[in-house]
Scaffold this active site. Structure first.
Site, short mmCIF file in Angstrom:
data_model
loop_
_atom_site.label_atom_id
_atom_site.label_comp_id
_atom_site.label_asym_id
_atom_site.label_seq_id
_atom_site.Cartn_x
_atom_site.Cartn_y
_atom_site.Cartn_z
N TYR A 240 112.88 0.14 -34.56
CA TYR A 240 114.10 -0.11 -33.68
C TYR A 240 113.64 -1.10 -32.46
O TYR A 240 114.04 -1.10 -31.35
CB TYR A 240 114.59 1.49 -32.85
N TYR B 169 124.77 4.40 -33.74
CA TYR B 169 124.42 5.46 -32.63
C TYR B 169 123.31 5.12 -31.84
O TYR B 169 122.81 5.39 -30.85
CB TYR B 169 124.13 6.86 -33.07
N ARG B 170 122.28 3.83 -32.39
CA ARG B 170 121.13 3.39 -31.88
C ARG B 170 120.87 2.19 -32.90
O ARG B 170 121.08 2.10 -33.97
CB ARG B 170 120.15 4.85 -32.27
C1 FAD Z 1 109.21 5.64 -41.73
C2 FAD Z 1 110.09 5.98 -40.52
C3 FAD Z 1 110.92 7.03 -40.33
C4 FAD Z 1 111.30 7.37 -39.13
N1 FAD Z 1 112.33 8.71 -39.01
C5 FAD Z 1 112.82 8.72 -37.98
C6 FAD Z 1 113.65 10.07 -37.92
O1 FAD Z 1 113.56 11.12 -38.80
N2 FAD Z 1 114.27 10.31 -36.72
C7 FAD Z 1 114.30 9.51 -35.76
O2 FAD Z 1 114.83 9.79 -34.65
N3 FAD Z 1 113.50 8.31 -35.73
C8 FAD Z 1 112.79 7.84 -36.90
N4 FAD Z 1 112.18 6.98 -36.79
C9 FAD Z 1 112.30 5.80 -35.62
C10 FAD Z 1 111.11 6.17 -34.65
O3 FAD Z 1 109.86 5.87 -35.31
C11 FAD Z 1 111.01 7.55 -34.25
O4 FAD Z 1 112.32 7.76 -33.52
C12 FAD Z 1 110.05 7.79 -32.93
O5 FAD Z 1 110.09 9.31 -32.67
C13 FAD Z 1 110.19 7.07 -31.73
O6 FAD Z 1 108.91 6.53 -31.11
P1 FAD Z 1 108.32 7.33 -29.94
O7 FAD Z 1 108.56 8.91 -30.07
O8 FAD Z 1 106.94 6.89 -29.93
O9 FAD Z 1 109.22 6.89 -28.86
P2 FAD Z 1 108.92 5.58 -27.90
O10 FAD Z 1 108.81 4.17 -28.62
O11 FAD Z 1 107.98 6.07 -26.69
O12 FAD Z 1 110.48 5.61 -26.98
C14 FAD Z 1 111.63 5.50 -27.58
C15 FAD Z 1 112.53 4.63 -26.65
O13 FAD Z 1 112.91 5.42 -25.56
C16 FAD Z 1 112.56 4.87 -24.30
N5 FAD Z 1 111.70 5.48 -23.55
C17 FAD Z 1 110.61 6.00 -23.96
N6 FAD Z 1 109.97 6.54 -23.15
C18 FAD Z 1 110.61 6.51 -21.92
C19 FAD Z 1 110.50 7.17 -20.55
N7 FAD Z 1 109.41 7.87 -20.23
N8 FAD Z 1 111.39 6.93 -19.55
C20 FAD Z 1 112.42 6.07 -20.19
N9 FAD Z 1 112.61 5.50 -21.26
C21 FAD Z 1 111.73 6.10 -22.22
C22 FAD Z 1 112.16 3.34 -24.41
O14 FAD Z 1 113.39 2.46 -24.54
C23 FAD Z 1 111.66 3.53 -25.93
O15 FAD Z 1 111.70 2.13 -26.60
C24 FAD Z 1 111.41 6.61 -38.14
C25 FAD Z 1 110.47 5.32 -38.17
C26 FAD Z 1 109.83 4.99 -39.27
C27 FAD Z 1 108.99 4.13 -39.29
#
Ligand code: FAD
Length: 515
Positions: free
Chosen positions: A93, A471-472
């Site tokens: 994303y 949705y995203r």
């Molecule tokens: C193999 C694979 C499988 C995946 N499976 C899933 C899955 O099952 N479900 C799913 O949902 N996703 C999935 N993903 C996508 C993603 O990796 C996950 O959603 C992951 O949890 C998001 O990263 P994070 O928790 O580090 O969020 P971050 O990268 O820290 O945050 C996500 C976004 O939220 C916003 N944000 C973050 N922190 C803040 C803050 N403090 N204040 C305001 N805005 C903020 C920013 O825009 C940021 O870009 C997958 C990815 C891969 C590679």
């Protein structure tokens, strides 16, 4: 030549120098990163566009709410745009990189305190940098009877960032924003807001009652650029006495319609309480280290005959349904009978239980996801084509067989036309399907990267024509997707943005929202 590899848009080097100096006074020199080598890890975008389009000008590592408030004030003075990440693992994303070139990344991974876990009320309050693995370890070490729901990159990602992007998981608590309860947010003017009951002095119901008084504000901070979330509360599920994961394999691609019709009533009635996954052959094969090069050396889409061969070789279904039952032995027994009767009546579908599967993948990692045990098995997806390109295409569908079949066929036709594969799954919500497709491509191949970009655009266009939106979406396509939700919504979002953030310092362009 500038001493910065990138400057924020419309900010002079002199002003940026002054801002960096003030950031350094707030954070200390080691928490303000500006050199190319330090910025490198924040530039791995996976998307089918030039990395330069999402290059950050600096990274700030804050450790306290007061520091964030002070940073926001500096940003307002110099009109420096800031892009917030929590653990920054938003792979597919946009990862950690900002939506627009030159934004300063505010990285909150060092704010990683688990502030509170209540094993009786089953709630947690965490800082942005807390990872699911960290929370899992805390629960295990303290022998708490609680279960976590998380996204597949669980071990390294975190609940706050995932919920801010309205991500999903695989337990009965898999709709993460639904399970969020209470936020602390630094507003663009530097003030600190607590949502729900949190703004009442001394109130103890912040993590148990979502709504508070007056307008409910939490939702507007998710997938938006109206605030920086510095604390988030959410609900945890009590660990059930019995957890029974199972898989049902179906042999034909055309079975998708019957599968959804079969599962919907079970899901809506909570007989199956978790977010059921219906994964296609390639998803299953890829997560278990099957490479396209094991079967083919010619470029382009993988033909159906090869998919059938993979199905046969790897003992997979065309669709592989994963679900679980949770509860007391009596509850699970009753619900198991209901589920198996439905499958028997349908006359198709092979049921595989934990006893049948043993320690084999992908059953093992799926069962772990459904029972709150973190793992990284799903990263195997990137071995399928190699080259590290990934953009999630995630249209929402009704949980209706005919709709899912239509979406699947449309997506596959478009992907194949561009020489790419349908690597997809459906995640069954209560009445919706998150149709999640990983547009995988070789980023080291410019021609394939250009094709992937064109393919993603066409997916968005053609799905929109059929009345389906996502949705995203990854940061390269956020402006495009905002358009599909129409002008009234956009105007309202812009009105809010101008009121809350008149200088446009928080993530301008995120989800297409600008002043
Ligand atoms: C193999 C694979 C499988 C995946 N499976 C899933 C899955 O099952 N479900 C799913 O949902 N996703 C999935 N993903 C996508 C993603 O990796 C996950 O959603 C992951 O949890 C998001 O990263 P994070 O928790 O580090 O969020 P971050 O990268 O820290 O945050 C996500 C976004 O939220 C916003 N944000 C973050 N922190 C803040 C803050 N403090 N204040 C305001 N805005 C903020 C920013 O825009 C940021 O870009 C997958 C990815 C891969 C590679």
């Amino acid at each position: 030549m500038s001493k910065y590899s990138v400057l924020p848009q419309n900010v002079s080097e002199r002003d940026f120098d002054a801002a960096i100096q003030e950031f350094t006074a707030i954070l200390g020199a080691d928490k303000v990163l500006t050199t190319a080598d330090k910025l490198l890890p924040y530039g791995k975008i996976m998307m089918a566009v030039d990395t330069a389009e999402h290059a950050a000008s600096a990274v700030l590592l804050a450790t306290t709410v007061e520091q964030i408030q002070a940073i926001v004030r500096v940003c307002n003075t110099y009109k420096v745009p800031i892009w917030t990440i929590s653990t920054g693992r938003n792979f597919g994303y946009g990862s950690a990189a900002p939506v627009e070139r030159g934004q300063v990344i505010l990285d909150l991974r060092l704010m990683n305190k688990i502030l509170h876990v209540d094993p009786e009320l089953c709630t947690a309050l965490v800082e942005p940098g807390v990872t699911y693995q960290q929370l899992y370890d805390y629960i295990e070490e303290n022998k708490l009877p609680l279960m976590l729901s998380f996204s597949a990159p669980s071990a390294i990602a975190g609940p706050l960032g995932n919920t801010m992007d309205r991500g999903v998981g695989y337990t009965p608590y898999g709709e993460h924003f639904l399970m969020q309860c209470g936020m602390e947010v630094v507003l663009p003017n530097g003030e600190v807001l607590r949502t729900g009951m949190g703004s009442v002095k001394g109130d103890k119901a912040w993590q148990v009652f979502k709504w508070g008084y007056g307008p409910t504000l939490d939702g507007m901070f998710t997938q938006s650029n109206y605030g920086i979330c510095t604390k988030m509360g959410f609900w945890l599920m009590p660990k059930p006495p019995v957890f029974k994961p199972f898989e049902i394999q179906f042999d034909e691609e055309s079975d998708i319609s019957d599968i959804v019709e079969m599962l919907r009533p079970l899901r809506i009635a909570q007989i199956i309480p978790n977010s059921v996954v219906i994964a296609g052959t390639l998803w299953e094969a890829a997560t278990c280290n099957t490479r396209r090069s094991d079967y083919m050396s010619t470029p382009g889409a993988t033909p159906d005959s090869v998919l059938k061969q993979i199905q046969k070789d790897k003992h997979l279904g065309a669709w592989n349904v994963y679900a679980a039952l949770y509860g007391t032995p009596e509850q699970v027994e009753v619900n198991w009978k209901i589920v198996t009767d439905v499958i028997k009546k349908a006359g198709k579908g092979r049921i595989i239980t934990q006893e049948d599967a043993g320690d084999t993948q992908p059953f093992k990692y799926r069962a772990q996801l459904m029972s709150g045990v973190p793992n990284l098995q799903e990263f195997g997806l990137y071995n399928w084509r190699g080259g590290g390109g990934s953009m999630w295409f995630a249209p929402v569908s009704q949980a209706r067989g005919s709709e899912c079949e239509k979406q699947m066929k449309l997506a596959k036709t478009i992907l194949n036309k561009h020489g790419l594969d349908y690597v997809g799954e459906f995640i069954v919500g209560w009445r919706d399907m998150h149709h999640v497709i990983d547009v995988l491509f070789d980023r080291s191949n410019p021609e394939e990267t250009a094709r992937a970009n064109a393919c993603f655009s066409e997916l968005l266009d053609e799905f929109e024509k059929e009345g389906y939106a996502v949705y995203r979406v990854n940061t390269a396509f956020q402006e495009r997707v905002a358009q599909s939700y129409g002008p009234v919504k956009r105007d309202l979002e812009r009105t809010l943005k101008r009121a809350l953030d008149p200088n446009g310092i928080l993530a301008p362009g995120k989800c297409g929202i600008n002043i």
